[in-house]
Design a protein around this motif. Structure first.
Motif, mmCIF file in Angstrom:
data_model
loop_
_atom_site.group_PDB
_atom_site.id
_atom_site.type_symbol
_atom_site.label_atom_id
_atom_site.label_comp_id
_atom_site.label_asym_id
_atom_site.label_seq_id
_atom_site.Cartn_x
_atom_site.Cartn_y
_atom_site.Cartn_z
ATOM 1 N N ASN A 166 70.878 22.116 101.628
ATOM 2 C CA ASN A 166 71.707 23.072 100.900
ATOM 3 C C ASN A 166 71.977 24.324 101.732
ATOM 4 O O ASN A 166 71.204 24.656 102.630
ATOM 5 N N ILE A 196 77.166 37.856 95.216
ATOM 6 C CA ILE A 196 76.599 37.191 94.024
ATOM 7 C C ILE A 196 75.869 38.212 93.152
ATOM 8 O O ILE A 196 76.127 38.326 91.954
ATOM 9 N N PHE A 201 77.211 39.234 89.418
ATOM 10 C CA PHE A 201 76.445 38.734 88.265
ATOM 11 C C PHE A 201 75.510 39.789 87.643
ATOM 12 O O PHE A 201 74.824 39.504 86.683
ATOM 13 N N ARG A 239 78.575 37.842 82.926
ATOM 14 C CA ARG A 239 77.768 36.749 82.382
ATOM 15 C C ARG A 239 76.322 37.208 82.075
ATOM 16 O O ARG A 239 75.364 36.537 82.433
ATOM 17 N N GLY A 242 69.723 28.411 89.576
ATOM 18 C CA GLY A 242 70.929 29.132 90.005
ATOM 19 C C GLY A 242 71.182 30.266 89.029
ATOM 20 O O GLY A 242 72.283 30.458 88.536
ATOM 21 N N ASP A 267 66.735 31.155 92.141
ATOM 22 C CA ASP A 267 67.998 31.254 92.878
ATOM 23 C C ASP A 267 67.727 31.282 94.377
ATOM 24 O O ASP A 267 66.745 31.853 94.832
ATOM 25 N N ILE A 268 68.650 30.687 95.097
ATOM 26 C CA ILE A 268 68.547 30.568 96.556
ATOM 27 C C ILE A 268 68.975 31.865 97.254
ATOM 28 O O ILE A 268 68.696 32.055 98.432
ATOM 29 N N ASP A 311 65.456 27.486 97.258
ATOM 30 C CA ASP A 311 66.261 26.314 96.912
ATOM 31 C C ASP A 311 65.470 25.515 95.871
ATOM 32 O O ASP A 311 64.280 25.235 96.099
ATOM 33 N N ILE A 312 66.080 25.147 94.771
ATOM 34 C CA ILE A 312 65.361 24.387 93.734
ATOM 35 C C ILE A 312 64.723 23.123 94.325
ATOM 36 O O ILE A 312 63.692 22.663 93.842
ATOM 37 N N LEU A 364 74.134 26.170 85.451
ATOM 38 C CA LEU A 364 75.511 26.582 85.147
ATOM 39 C C LEU A 364 76.165 26.934 86.476
ATOM 40 O O LEU A 364 75.744 27.864 87.162
ATOM 41 N N SER A 365 77.146 26.156 86.849
ATOM 42 C CA SER A 365 77.861 26.325 88.131
ATOM 43 C C SER A 365 76.897 26.391 89.310
ATOM 44 O O SER A 365 77.146 27.144 90.256
ATOM 45 N N TRP A 375 77.831 23.776 93.151
ATOM 46 C CA TRP A 375 78.172 24.929 94.002
ATOM 47 C C TRP A 375 77.286 24.910 95.254
ATOM 48 O O TRP A 375 77.021 25.911 95.858
ATOM 49 N N ASN A 376 76.767 23.722 95.578
ATOM 50 C CA ASN A 376 76.018 23.571 96.828
ATOM 51 C C ASN A 376 76.155 22.129 97.293
ATOM 52 O O ASN A 376 76.785 21.306 96.616
#
Ligand SMILES: C[S@@+](CC[C@H](N)C(=O)[O-])C[C@H]1O[C@@H](n2cnc3c(N)ncnc32)[C@H](O)[C@@H]1O
Length: 258
Positions: free
Chosen positions: A5, A13, A17, A21, A52, A75-76, A101-102, A119-120, A124-125
């Protein structure tokens, strides 16, 4: 070899954010429909893992509406997690944030979360399918995996070279700005998506989905001019049913290849 990833470094980001949201009203109708369905009449969201999570806005938005007993965000992007930590202290919200990274995080317990969100994120990776399977691992039996996907009746677009989004939330053309990072803007063929989700192991017993046609993001460069923006909830079965039942609110032409 497993696909690696992208580790996003941009501050775009966290900046975006931190104010977007973070409230119930800022989520899409498709997402709100799915959240309400999952929470049910007693409004319980239980233990949440948000993959994410960016600056952790989902946790705040869900708490406006539902009972959340625990919120863990991964989150990455390091600046996004820094922002989430700052806000956690300011708002005194019980939550935990992990940067990474998850696919590389190993400190969280498997099958312990009532609801796992992407969500997205998975789309997105680069390693979309691996992220989906990894999220599924954390869902408790009887719990849900809630994700958003961009669907098409046409061919899936699975690589950054075919379809990407500039990580830029400002005004003007991102092409003209310096140092803007790109994220794969993965688009899945609808049958591909449903076969992927219904093939998760252990098997789900129900998939709910709500989606509608819309134009791709202004900052995306992709070959389709319309996509079905879909929110889905996949439930982990407590018994080995052969069939996965579906409740779908999707445009019928999503399943007709043009
Ligand atoms: C488009 S943003 C969506 C943020 C938030 N989920 C929302 O919907 O408001 C996608 C987020 O996923 C994060 N992300 C992408 N790949 C990831 C991965 N493999 N592990 C953890 N986070 C990831 C990005 O850094 C970014 O913050």
């Amino acid at each position: 070899m497993a696909v690696k990833n992208i580790q996003y470094k941009t501050k775009q980001i966290s900046e975006y954010f931190t104010t977007n949201r973070i409230k119930w009203g800022q989520f899409y109708p498709s997402e709100k429909w799915i959240f309400e369905k999952v929470a049910g009449t007693d409004g319980k969201m239980g233990k949440i893992l948000d993959v994410g999570c960016a600056a952790g806005g989902l946790g705040l938005a869900l708490r406006e509406r539902f009972f959340v007993s625990q919120y863990v965000g991964v989150d990455i992007n390091a600046p996004a997690i820094e922002e989430a930590q700052k806000r956690k202290v300011k708002k005194n919200c019980p939550s935990q944030f992990i940067c990474g990274d998850i696919l590389d995080i190993h400190q969280l317990p498997a099958e312990k979360f009532d609801n796992v969100f992407s969500l997205s994120c998975a789309d997105w990776n680069k390693a979309t399918e691996d992220i989906i399977s990894e999220c599924w691992k954390y869902v408790r039996v009887g719990g849900h995996f809630i994700l958003t996907l961009r669907l098409t009746p046409q061919k899936s677009l699975l690589t950054l070279s075919e379809s990407f989004q500039y990580i830029y939330f400002g005004k003007g053309a991102p092409e003209k700005k310096q140092g803007i990072e790109k994220a794969p803007y993965i688009v899945l063929n609808a049958s591909h998506a449903f076969s992927l989700l219904s093939g998760l192991q252990p098997k789900p017993d129900r998939i709910m989905a709500y989606g509608y046609w819309g134009a791709p993001s202004r900052t995306a460069r992709t070959k389709y001019d319309r996509l079905v923006f879909t929110a889905l909830a996949v439930r982990k079965s407590d018994h080995n049913l052969k069939d996965v039942s579906c409740e779908l609110h999707l445009p019928a032409d999503l399943f007709i290849r043009g």
